[in-house]
Design an enzyme around this catalytic site. Sequence first.
Site, PDB file in Angstrom:
ATOM      1  N   THR A 108      21.333  78.404  94.643  1.00 35.90           N
ATOM      2  CA  THR A 108      22.437  77.657  94.040  1.00 35.90           C
ATOM      3  C   THR A 108      21.830  76.658  93.069  1.00 35.90           C
ATOM      4  OG1 THR A 108      23.858  77.884  95.979  1.00 35.90           O
ATOM      5  CG2 THR A 108      24.364  76.094  94.462  1.00 35.90           C
TER       6      THR A 108
ATOM      7  N   LYS B 125      30.380  79.440  92.503  1.00 34.17           N
ATOM      8  CA  LYS B 125      29.832  78.767  93.688  1.00 34.17           C
ATOM      9  C   LYS B 125      30.088  77.267  93.646  1.00 34.17           C
ATOM     10  CE  LYS B 125      27.416  77.882  97.400  1.00 34.17           C
ATOM     11  NZ  LYS B 125      25.998  78.205  97.607  1.00 34.17           N
TER      12      LYS B 125
ATOM     13  N   LYS C  64      23.847  68.073  96.894  1.00 41.87           N
ATOM     14  CA  LYS C  64      23.279  68.824  95.764  1.00 41.87           C
ATOM     15  C   LYS C  64      24.369  69.614  95.041  1.00 41.87           C
ATOM     16  CE  LYS C  64      20.726  73.063  94.877  1.00 41.87           C
ATOM     17  NZ  LYS C  64      20.058  74.225  95.498  1.00 41.87           N
TER      18      LYS C  64
END
Length: 294
Positions: free
Chosen positions: A90, A165, A240
């Site tokens: 990611t 995502k 994050k």
Amino acid sequence: MTPLKIGFIGLGNMGAPMASNLAAAGHIVTGFDVAGAEAKDVISAQNLAEAVTDADVVITMLPNGSILRQVAAQAFADMKQGALFIDCSTVDVESARNTSEAAEKSGFLAVDAPVSGGIGGAAGGTLTFMAGGTVDAFAKAAPLFDIMGQKAVHCGEAGAGQAAKICNNMILGATMIATCEAFALADKLGLDRQKMFDVVSTSSGYSWSMNAYCPAPGVGPTSPADNDYKPGFAAELMLKDLGLSQQAAEAANADTPMGALALSLYRQFVEEEDGMGRDFSAMLPRLSARNRDS
């Protein structure tokens, strides 16, 4: 499916079980991790070049976009022409697009395919892949997604997987905070947690955070809350992902006030309080211990 030679870079909590599932399916998997981690049934390489040379497919699961760019540049120098590069990390959309562009210029097919489903999904082969890349690249990657996961969605061109995502996890971060706030409020109103779950889980407050990953111990399906909030999905990883969502929002000039607030709260939780190393649903005990003025 004819066994493939697969190089797998990054054998952490997610990468190791993913690589093992590919090996268990009959593929020849060679793995490399800078920390020396290994995976069941996976051949251990001494360096990155050993893992990717002669591989039909190279898969990466890495911490961030900067590391992805470095690893990809090294891998592209040793991969054979026509190989497929799949990044399951990611990372920021720009890194995903630049990596795919560099792969194609070097003669490789490329897919950015971040995952949802956590450590349990990686181990059980039930991940969801959100993929970006050409139709041909996705078609070549799809049989491997079927081994490692239960669903793969081709979201569009390069970077589209990362876009999907970070949008998904922005929703997840905000809804988890709202779910934890609701339980904390219910406590102070004297409402039994189980009763609240019974109502909300079958009403308009239904969400994945409530129904599948309930942050209240002993309520709903088993979740990290029932294991003293051991991750699961660590709060620092949510931090994050929320950071990536706001980076993308700024670049796209998108107004995302709830995403920005969720980022601020998780930053405080992780960097100033006790959130580091705890599941992201540990927002519940954090909120339960506070009052309106604290």
